[in-house]
Design a protein around this motif. Sequence first.
Motif, PDB file in Angstrom:
ATOM      1  N   PHE A  15       0.829  -1.208   0.000  1.00  0.00           N
ATOM      2  CA  PHE A  15       0.000   0.000   0.000  1.00  0.00           C
ATOM      3  C   PHE A  15       0.869   1.266   0.000  1.00  0.00           C
ATOM      4  CE2 PHE A  15      -4.283  -1.728   1.911  1.00  0.00           C
ATOM      5  CZ  PHE A  15      -4.406  -2.581   0.827  1.00  0.00           C
ATOM      6  N   ASP A  34      10.567   3.141   6.027  1.00  0.00           N
ATOM      7  CA  ASP A  34      10.155   1.803   6.486  1.00  0.00           C
ATOM      8  C   ASP A  34      11.158   1.294   7.511  1.00  0.00           C
ATOM      9  OD1 ASP A  34       8.067  -0.547   5.251  1.00  0.00           O
ATOM     10  OD2 ASP A  34       9.696  -1.235   6.560  1.00  0.00           O
ATOM     11  N   ALA A  35      10.630   0.665   8.562  1.00  0.00           N
ATOM     12  CA  ALA A  35      11.470   0.188   9.660  1.00  0.00           C
ATOM     13  C   ALA A  35      12.396  -0.950   9.243  1.00  0.00           C
ATOM     14  CB  ALA A  35      10.576  -0.257  10.811  1.00  0.00           C
ATOM     15  N   SER A  44       3.022  -7.663   6.094  1.00  0.00           N
ATOM     16  CA  SER A  44       1.942  -8.454   5.473  1.00  0.00           C
ATOM     17  C   SER A  44       2.212  -8.684   3.994  1.00  0.00           C
ATOM     18  CB  SER A  44       0.594  -7.743   5.644  1.00  0.00           C
ATOM     19  OG  SER A  44       0.208  -7.796   6.988  1.00  0.00           O
ATOM     20  N   SER A  45       3.075  -7.875   3.410  1.00  0.00           N
ATOM     21  CA  SER A  45       3.432  -8.069   1.995  1.00  0.00           C
ATOM     22  C   SER A  45       4.595  -9.051   1.835  1.00  0.00           C
ATOM     23  CB  SER A  45       3.829  -6.730   1.371  1.00  0.00           C
ATOM     24  OG  SER A  45       2.826  -5.774   1.539  1.00  0.00           O
ATOM     25  N   ARG A  50       1.512 -13.688  -4.347  1.00  0.00           N
ATOM     26  CA  ARG A  50       0.148 -13.305  -3.964  1.00  0.00           C
ATOM     27  C   ARG A  50      -0.766 -13.506  -5.167  1.00  0.00           C
ATOM     28  NH1 ARG A  50       2.251 -13.176   0.300  1.00  0.00           N
ATOM     29  NH2 ARG A  50       2.043 -11.678   1.981  1.00  0.00           N
ATOM     30  N   ILE A  51      -2.028 -13.821  -4.879  1.00  0.00           N
ATOM     31  CA  ILE A  51      -2.995 -14.065  -5.964  1.00  0.00           C
ATOM     32  C   ILE A  51      -3.590 -12.754  -6.478  1.00  0.00           C
ATOM     33  CG2 ILE A  51      -5.206 -15.181  -6.530  1.00  0.00           C
ATOM     34  CD1 ILE A  51      -4.564 -17.204  -4.245  1.00  0.00           C
ATOM     35  N   VAL A 173       9.368   4.925  12.613  1.00  0.00           N
ATOM     36  CA  VAL A 173       8.677   6.085  13.168  1.00  0.00           C
ATOM     37  C   VAL A 173       8.270   5.727  14.593  1.00  0.00           C
ATOM     38  CG1 VAL A 173       6.564   7.460  13.020  1.00  0.00           C
ATOM     39  CG2 VAL A 173       7.897   6.968  10.955  1.00  0.00           C
ATOM     40  N   CYS A 320       2.652 -15.533   8.287  1.00  0.00           N
ATOM     41  CA  CYS A 320       2.437 -14.133   7.934  1.00  0.00           C
ATOM     42  C   CYS A 320       1.242 -13.661   8.770  1.00  0.00           C
ATOM     43  CB  CYS A 320       2.142 -14.062   6.442  1.00  0.00           C
ATOM     44  SG  CYS A 320       2.297 -12.410   5.728  1.00  0.00           S
ATOM     45  N   GLU A 323      -4.154  -8.283   8.194  1.00  0.00           N
ATOM     46  CA  GLU A 323      -4.524  -7.124   9.016  1.00  0.00           C
ATOM     47  C   GLU A 323      -5.980  -6.829   8.685  1.00  0.00           C
ATOM     48  OE1 GLU A 323      -2.180  -7.196   6.665  1.00  0.00           O
ATOM     49  OE2 GLU A 323      -3.309  -6.082   5.181  1.00  0.00           O
ATOM     50  N   LYS A 353      -2.847  -7.433  -4.377  1.00  0.00           N
ATOM     51  CA  LYS A 353      -3.097  -7.253  -5.817  1.00  0.00           C
ATOM     52  C   LYS A 353      -3.465  -5.829  -6.164  1.00  0.00           C
ATOM     53  CE  LYS A 353      -6.764 -10.064  -5.320  1.00  0.00           C
ATOM     54  NZ  LYS A 353      -6.779  -9.950  -3.832  1.00  0.00           N
TER      55      LYS A 353
HETATM   56  C1  FAD Z   1      -0.459 -15.307   4.125  1.00  0.00           C
HETATM   57  C2  FAD Z   1      -1.022 -14.160   3.353  1.00  0.00           C
HETATM   58  C3  FAD Z   1      -1.581 -14.392   2.116  1.00  0.00           C
HETATM   59  C4  FAD Z   1      -2.123 -13.339   1.391  1.00  0.00           C
HETATM   60  N1  FAD Z   1      -2.604 -13.583   0.142  1.00  0.00           N
HETATM   61  C5  FAD Z   1      -3.015 -12.573  -0.636  1.00  0.00           C
HETATM   62  C6  FAD Z   1      -3.336 -12.799  -1.983  1.00  0.00           C
HETATM   63  O1  FAD Z   1      -3.239 -13.921  -2.471  1.00  0.00           O
HETATM   64  N2  FAD Z   1      -3.715 -11.747  -2.747  1.00  0.00           N
HETATM   65  C7  FAD Z   1      -3.792 -10.482  -2.247  1.00  0.00           C
HETATM   66  O2  FAD Z   1      -4.158  -9.569  -2.987  1.00  0.00           O
HETATM   67  N3  FAD Z   1      -3.478 -10.226  -0.951  1.00  0.00           N
HETATM   68  C8  FAD Z   1      -3.085 -11.233  -0.144  1.00  0.00           C
HETATM   69  N4  FAD Z   1      -2.716 -11.016   1.149  1.00  0.00           N
HETATM   70  C9  FAD Z   1      -2.919  -9.675   1.749  1.00  0.00           C
HETATM   71  C10 FAD Z   1      -1.852  -8.680   1.358  1.00  0.00           C
HETATM   72  O3  FAD Z   1      -0.594  -9.297   1.307  1.00  0.00           O
HETATM   73  C11 FAD Z   1      -1.871  -7.514   2.339  1.00  0.00           C
HETATM   74  O4  FAD Z   1      -3.199  -7.000   2.449  1.00  0.00           O
HETATM   75  C12 FAD Z   1      -0.968  -6.387   1.886  1.00  0.00           C
HETATM   76  O5  FAD Z   1       0.312  -6.890   1.560  1.00  0.00           O
HETATM   77  C13 FAD Z   1      -0.857  -5.338   2.964  1.00  0.00           C
HETATM   78  O6  FAD Z   1       0.101  -4.382   2.588  1.00  0.00           O
HETATM   79  P1  FAD Z   1       0.391  -3.128   3.516  1.00  0.00           P
HETATM   80  O7  FAD Z   1       1.298  -2.256   2.738  1.00  0.00           O
HETATM   81  O8  FAD Z   1      -0.877  -2.537   4.008  1.00  0.00           O
HETATM   82  O9  FAD Z   1       1.104  -3.710   4.815  1.00  0.00           O
HETATM   83  P2  FAD Z   1       2.604  -4.257   5.028  1.00  0.00           P
HETATM   84  O10 FAD Z   1       3.063  -5.051   3.889  1.00  0.00           O
HETATM   85  O11 FAD Z   1       2.628  -4.890   6.372  1.00  0.00           O
HETATM   86  O12 FAD Z   1       3.474  -2.943   5.060  1.00  0.00           O
HETATM   87  C14 FAD Z   1       3.553  -2.131   6.200  1.00  0.00           C
HETATM   88  C15 FAD Z   1       4.970  -1.630   6.298  1.00  0.00           C
HETATM   89  O13 FAD Z   1       5.030  -0.670   7.342  1.00  0.00           O
HETATM   90  C16 FAD Z   1       6.285  -0.783   7.978  1.00  0.00           C
HETATM   91  N5  FAD Z   1       6.133  -0.184   9.315  1.00  0.00           N
HETATM   92  C17 FAD Z   1       5.287  -0.571  10.287  1.00  0.00           C
HETATM   93  N6  FAD Z   1       5.409   0.225  11.356  1.00  0.00           N
HETATM   94  C18 FAD Z   1       6.354   1.141  11.051  1.00  0.00           C
HETATM   95  C19 FAD Z   1       6.934   2.228  11.756  1.00  0.00           C
HETATM   96  N7  FAD Z   1       6.566   2.546  13.007  1.00  0.00           N
HETATM   97  N8  FAD Z   1       7.898   2.950  11.143  1.00  0.00           N
HETATM   98  C20 FAD Z   1       8.302   2.640   9.885  1.00  0.00           C
HETATM   99  N9  FAD Z   1       7.776   1.607   9.179  1.00  0.00           N
HETATM  100  C21 FAD Z   1       6.827   0.877   9.753  1.00  0.00           C
HETATM  101  C22 FAD Z   1       6.569  -2.279   7.983  1.00  0.00           C
HETATM  102  O14 FAD Z   1       7.939  -2.574   8.071  1.00  0.00           O
HETATM  103  C23 FAD Z   1       5.966  -2.725   6.653  1.00  0.00           C
HETATM  104  O15 FAD Z   1       6.936  -2.834   5.632  1.00  0.00           O
HETATM  105  C24 FAD Z   1      -2.145 -12.028   1.922  1.00  0.00           C
HETATM  106  C25 FAD Z   1      -1.580 -11.787   3.169  1.00  0.00           C
HETATM  107  C26 FAD Z   1      -1.012 -12.834   3.879  1.00  0.00           C
HETATM  108  C27 FAD Z   1      -0.394 -12.551   5.206  1.00  0.00           C
END
Ligand code: FAD
Length: 382
Positions: A15, A34-35, A44-45, A50-51, A173, A320, A323, A353
């Motif tokens: 995201f 990013d930390a 979570s990524s 990922r599908i 952060v 994993c 959220e 995705k």
């Molecule tokens: C097992 C599994 C299977 C999945 N399968 C699918 C799928 O098939 N298809 C699909 O579309 N989605 C799938 N998902 C969901 C998808 O992967 C997540 O919804 C998505 O990756 C979330 O991305 P994000 O950027 O919100 O969070 P994250 O990827 O968690 O990114 C958050 C980032 O913030 C950073 N951060 C956190 N706190 C701080 C701080 N205080 N200071 C600095 N940095 C910080 C972290 O290091 C991290 O890199 C799956 C998830 C899982 C766990």
Amino acid sequence: MTAKPHIDVVGAGAFGGWTALFLLRRGARVTLIDAWGPGNSRASSAGETRILRGTYGPDQPYTKMAARAKQLWLEHEKRWGLRLLHRAGVLWMVTKADDHYERASLPLLREAGIAYEELSSAEMAKRWPQINSEGVRWAIYEPDSGFLMAREACQAVVKAFVAEGGEYRQAAVALANSESSYRNGLRLLDGSSVAGSSLAADQYVFACGPWLGKLFPETIGQRIRATRQEVLFFGTPAGDARFSEAKLPVWADDGARFMYGIPATAGSGFKLADDTRGPEFDPTSGERTVSAETIKLLCEYLGFRFPAMKDAPLVETQVCQYENTSDNHFVVDRHPAMENVWIVGGGSGHGFKHGPALGEMVAEWVMEGKEADRVFRLARFS
Ligand SMILES: Cc1cc2nc3c(=O)[nH]c(=O)nc-3n(C[C@H](O)[C@H](O)[C@H](O)COP(=O)(O)OP(=O)(O)OC[C@H]3O[C@@H](n4cnc5c(N)ncnc54)[C@H](O)[C@@H]3O)c2cc1C
């Protein structure tokens, strides 16, 4: 001429990374923080794949978003000379009696221009004899959908972001004593001093996945709950391509439990997981060893649905976290008390995705001072 707005984006996952890239392209000066780095093992990524699919049930914005995201994935993989989307097809098997979700998906797939076929159980068995079709009532096959390379994509996004003029910093952060202090600046911890440094901007986008509840205990708190999700990878028979992407699509089995998997690819095993939400999980310190119960459950399922994989060795595991929001819709909104702070997250197990489509959308709302779409707003929880 007005000065470029400075925007800090916290979190370089699916995201935050895409949001930072699109904010930059809309003319902002962007610092992405990013930390632990894009697609790190706690995020979570995290993980390899990922599908990407369009089947999403009734009344939702995600089929259309998936279609837009796919277009952007294809554009970017071409631009970057990478293969991020593997169009192995997605086979969605309906094994439970109530198929309202799947029936309601069809008109939305059509409207979004996502190619699909409706297959009977017999047609499915003929096309993929390596799948035991027992109990499958019918299936949706999306031939142009498939799977994405997850960590590789997150890293590619940050690389492009930096190449296009963005600033990336690896730092954490610090949690603020009061949420309202984020509007005035961030305290960054990067190990160089206990006090850390500070970073101020005009606007802030927090895309911290499962950590959002900790950063915003009042506004988010338990509204985004991290749950432990276990993923297993099984070794395919030597030299046998029936379970790799050349011969098998990505698949989902909507039955008593919702199981899904990704065929073996690029040296990794046959991925298998149960979508059922696990117990609550701490993304920073949670132990990432899979449980014996999950191994047993998934081995039994594997032998049933893919008989030639019965007794296949477990070659890799991953823990994993999802959220989750209570309605599985994302959260994209301004902080209710701070005009210049946005919260972006709540991927709820299906966010990856959508990364590029979501980033494009958030960048438009932030840069043009727009309101978020109602479905994503925080007000729905109150
Ligand atoms: C097992 C599994 C299977 C999945 N399968 C699918 C799928 O098939 N298809 C699909 O579309 N989605 C799938 N998902 C969901 C998808 O992967 C997540 O919804 C998505 O990756 C979330 O991305 P994000 O950027 O919100 O969070 P994250 O990827 O968690 O990114 C958050 C980032 O913030 C950073 N951060 C956190 N706190 C701080 C701080 N205080 N200071 C600095 N940095 C910080 C972290 O290091 C991290 O890199 C799956 C998830 C899982 C766990």
